[in-house]
Design a protein around this motif. Structure first.
Motif, PDB file in Angstrom:
ATOM      1  N   GLN A   1      30.380 -63.558  18.940  1.00 51.62           N
ATOM      2  CA  GLN A   1      29.247 -63.139  19.699  1.00 51.62           C
ATOM      3  C   GLN A   1      28.986 -61.503  19.749  1.00 51.62           C
ATOM      4  O   GLN A   1      27.705 -61.214  20.019  1.00 51.62           O
ATOM      5  N   ALA A   2      29.768 -60.867  19.211  1.00 52.54           N
ATOM      6  CA  ALA A   2      29.650 -59.387  19.255  1.00 52.54           C
ATOM      7  C   ALA A   2      29.005 -58.920  17.790  1.00 52.54           C
ATOM      8  O   ALA A   2      28.319 -57.794  17.960  1.00 52.54           O
ATOM      9  N   LYS A   3      28.420 -60.187  16.918  1.00 52.25           N
ATOM     10  CA  LYS A   3      27.797 -59.710  15.746  1.00 52.25           C
ATOM     11  C   LYS A   3      28.399 -58.620  15.063  1.00 52.25           C
ATOM     12  O   LYS A   3      27.814 -57.861  14.283  1.00 52.25           O
ATOM     13  N   GLY A   4      29.638 -58.557  15.103  1.00 55.96           N
ATOM     14  CA  GLY A   4      30.359 -57.498  14.180  1.00 55.96           C
ATOM     15  C   GLY A   4      30.575 -56.048  14.710  1.00 55.96           C
ATOM     16  O   GLY A   4      30.934 -55.117  14.187  1.00 55.96           O
ATOM     17  N   ASP A   5      30.031 -55.747  16.042  1.00 56.75           N
ATOM     18  CA  ASP A   5      29.855 -54.769  16.710  1.00 56.75           C
ATOM     19  C   ASP A   5      31.136 -54.554  17.897  1.00 56.75           C
ATOM     20  O   ASP A   5      31.316 -55.065  18.848  1.00 56.75           O
TER      21      ASP A   5
ATOM     22  N   ASP B   1      46.657 -60.737   4.616  1.00 62.88           N
ATOM     23  CA  ASP B   1      45.287 -61.358   4.449  1.00 62.88           C
ATOM     24  C   ASP B   1      44.268 -60.296   5.063  1.00 62.88           C
ATOM     25  O   ASP B   1      43.604 -60.436   6.223  1.00 62.88           O
ATOM     26  N   VAL B   2      44.226 -58.977   4.364  1.00 67.07           N
ATOM     27  CA  VAL B   2      43.314 -57.903   4.882  1.00 67.07           C
ATOM     28  C   VAL B   2      41.901 -58.625   5.322  1.00 67.07           C
ATOM     29  O   VAL B   2      41.490 -59.268   4.768  1.00 67.07           O
ATOM     30  N   ASN B   3      41.521 -58.223   6.707  1.00 66.15           N
ATOM     31  CA  ASN B   3      40.173 -58.705   7.070  1.00 66.15           C
ATOM     32  C   ASN B   3      39.345 -57.784   7.620  1.00 66.15           C
ATOM     33  O   ASN B   3      39.762 -56.884   8.378  1.00 66.15           O
ATOM     34  N   LEU B   4      37.988 -57.859   7.336  1.00 64.67           N
ATOM     35  CA  LEU B   4      37.147 -57.083   7.837  1.00 64.67           C
ATOM     36  C   LEU B   4      36.214 -57.706   8.988  1.00 64.67           C
ATOM     37  O   LEU B   4      35.346 -58.821   8.826  1.00 64.67           O
ATOM     38  N   ARG B   5      36.402 -57.100  10.162  1.00 59.11           N
ATOM     39  CA  ARG B   5      35.913 -58.113  11.091  1.00 59.11           C
ATOM     40  C   ARG B   5      34.553 -57.867  11.596  1.00 59.11           C
ATOM     41  O   ARG B   5      33.709 -58.582  11.901  1.00 59.11           O
ATOM     42  N   ASP B   6      33.960 -56.455  11.119  1.00 64.29           N
ATOM     43  CA  ASP B   6      32.525 -56.357  11.152  1.00 64.29           C
ATOM     44  C   ASP B   6      31.731 -57.295  10.261  1.00 64.29           C
ATOM     45  O   ASP B   6      30.561 -57.791  10.535  1.00 64.29           O
TER      46      ASP B   6
ATOM     47  N   ARG C   1      29.225 -60.308  11.541  1.00 65.70           N
ATOM     48  CA  ARG C   1      27.978 -60.400  11.486  1.00 65.70           C
ATOM     49  C   ARG C   1      27.243 -61.731  10.937  1.00 65.70           C
ATOM     50  O   ARG C   1      26.061 -62.232  11.495  1.00 65.70           O
ATOM     51  N   SER C   2      28.120 -62.171  10.147  1.00 60.82           N
ATOM     52  CA  SER C   2      27.689 -63.689   9.820  1.00 60.82           C
ATOM     53  C   SER C   2      29.093 -64.190   9.213  1.00 60.82           C
ATOM     54  O   SER C   2      29.740 -63.818   8.173  1.00 60.82           O
ATOM     55  N   ALA C   3      29.301 -65.575   9.312  1.00 65.37           N
ATOM     56  CA  ALA C   3      30.351 -66.147   8.863  1.00 65.37           C
ATOM     57  C   ALA C   3      30.227 -66.449   7.308  1.00 65.37           C
ATOM     58  O   ALA C   3      31.166 -66.586   6.579  1.00 65.37           O
ATOM     59  N   LEU C   4      29.069 -66.414   6.687  1.00 64.09           N
ATOM     60  CA  LEU C   4      28.615 -66.497   5.275  1.00 64.09           C
ATOM     61  C   LEU C   4      28.980 -65.421   4.332  1.00 64.09           C
ATOM     62  O   LEU C   4      29.069 -65.227   3.424  1.00 64.09           O
ATOM     63  N   LEU C   5      29.471 -64.261   5.249  1.00 63.98           N
ATOM     64  CA  LEU C   5      30.245 -63.123   4.512  1.00 63.98           C
ATOM     65  C   LEU C   5      31.505 -63.231   4.509  1.00 63.98           C
ATOM     66  O   LEU C   5      32.183 -61.978   4.120  1.00 63.98           O
ATOM     67  N   LEU C   6      32.122 -64.309   4.958  1.00 66.40           N
ATOM     68  CA  LEU C   6      33.473 -64.571   4.530  1.00 66.40           C
ATOM     69  C   LEU C   6      34.115 -63.719   3.292  1.00 66.40           C
ATOM     70  O   LEU C   6      35.225 -63.122   3.447  1.00 66.40           O
ATOM     71  N   SER C   7      33.553 -64.311   2.263  1.00 69.62           N
ATOM     72  CA  SER C   7      34.089 -63.898   0.763  1.00 69.62           C
ATOM     73  C   SER C   7      33.899 -62.153   0.870  1.00 69.62           C
ATOM     74  O   SER C   7      35.114 -61.648   0.449  1.00 69.62           O
ATOM     75  N   LYS C   8      33.096 -61.525   1.190  1.00 65.23           N
ATOM     76  CA  LYS C   8      33.008 -60.085   1.375  1.00 65.23           C
ATOM     77  C   LYS C   8      33.864 -59.634   2.341  1.00 65.23           C
ATOM     78  O   LYS C   8      34.398 -58.475   2.436  1.00 65.23           O
TER      79      LYS C   8
END
Length: 370
Positions: free
Chosen positions: A102-106, A211-216, A220-227
């Protein structure tokens, strides 16, 4: 832990390469004569009985000499295995994934959205068994409220989210730097239990993982999961795999509580405890969705079970929530599996991953282990 059957991997200066090892009485025994790789070691049918007599294996020295770098270093207790992970398996992290979406990574928007969604979603998700009739009823309710999400679909629906966390040989071990992408301003550790699973789907032991994770990025997009998930040094596993035996089983893991402590150089501290009993799917169910007639892993799998942690403690200012700072000390622990400790750095400043499968095969051949 004194009677625990612990296997892992080290880089041995004396041996000139990686060795599968047994930790016994504070000393590391080289298991290369039994199996040159940890992945093939874990496939042995009589593994437990083969490890009963530690004195038959070469003594590499005390564990402390590998912790301080004198004799080598601890590696992640995995080599050729696939590194897979389940996501959105706890109610609290489920809620935070929806907030990210919902926050679009913000992170600035997260607090307001959390205050609006938590009372509705939290009450409906807590204690819910994924894939159950009750879960289907909750799905219908949330759809009517306009609150349904792709994260809720994998969180409480019949099909779990299972993804590739990192490539074989790329994980780091206890004591190493862990990497966050230099363009990320909203990220977090994910303390998890990691199962050791054979090629036949048998769960034979467990260890800890981050499992280090980049929330932003993911927000922004679930398609950026690999990044968001797979960057240099972004996967930490260790310190050792504790094998299931007469005194330790999967049932003990289900009762485990995983502790997290982050200590920042500026004095910031964050702690928390995650009970595995709060997981929405059983480990057996997750493994059955990982490895089956439709998907095989001939070298076995190390499998992250997911986390309930999505830290929200403010760090950089009111309402900004948690994010890592360079130099953070991250400790993940539980009495049954020990302590996994790492320090945070940007992924482009962590040691580059250069020792892959080809390098391993060449090294083992030079040491006459193939």
């Amino acid at each position: 832990m004194d009677e625990a059957l612990l296997v892992g991997r080290v880089w041995s200066k004396e041996a000139g390469g990686p060795c599968p090892v047994l930790l016994k009485d504070g000393r590391l025994r080289d298991l290369s004569s039994l199996s040159p790789t940890l992945s093939s070691l874990l496939e042995l049918e009589e593994l437990i009985s083969n490890l009963n007599d530690a004195d038959q294996f070469a003594d590499l020295g005390p564990l402390d000499d590998f912790l301080d770098g004198a004799a080598g270093e601890l590696l992640a207790p995995a080599d050729l295995q696939a590194i897979k992970a389940a996501g959105v398996t706890f109610a609290d992290s489920m809620l935070e994934r929806v907030i990210e979406e919902q926050a679009k990574g913000d992170p600035l928007r997260a607090q307001e959205i959390r205050g609006r969604l938590a009372p509705v979603l939290g009450d409906n998700l807590r204690g819910l068994v994924a894939g159950s009739e009750k879960a289907a009823e909750v799905k219908n309710l949330l759809q009517e409220l306009g609150l349904w999400s792709q994260y809720l679909e994998v969180g409480i629906g019949p099909d779990a989210e299972i993804f590739t966390k990192a490539q074989p040989m790329s994980s780091v071990g206890c004591g190493a730097l862990i990497g966050i992408h230099p363009k990320s301003d909203w990220n977090n550790p994910e303390p998890e239990v990691v199962l050791a699973v054979t090629s036949t789907g048998k769960i034979i032991g467990a260890t800890l993982g981050n499992d280090v994770n980049l929330r932003d990025f993911e927000g922004r997009s679930a398609l950026l999961l690999s990044k968001a998930k797979d960057n240099n040094a972004s996967c930490s596993i260790g310190p050792f795999i504790r094998l299931f035996d007469g005194g330790f089983s999967l049932e003990d893991i289900k009762k485990a509580e995983i502790a997290l402590e982050v200590q920042g150089a500026e004095g910031f501290t964050m702690t928390g405890v995650s009970p595995l009993a709060a997981i929405s799917r059983t480990p057996e169910d997750l493994v059955s969705q990982l490895l089956n007639d439709n998907h095989q892993y001939p070298d076995g799998v190390v499998f992250f079970l997911g986390t309930m942690f999505a830290p929200v403690k403010d760090r950089r200012g009111a309402g900004l929530g948690f994010t890592h700072e360079i130099g953070d000390r991250v400790e993940i622990s539980t009495p049954q599996l020990g302590r996994l400790i790492n320090w945070v750095e940007h992924s482009n400043r962590c040691p580059r991953w250069t020792f892959g499968i080809a390098a391993l095969m060449k090294n083992l051949a030079q040491r006459a282990l193939l």
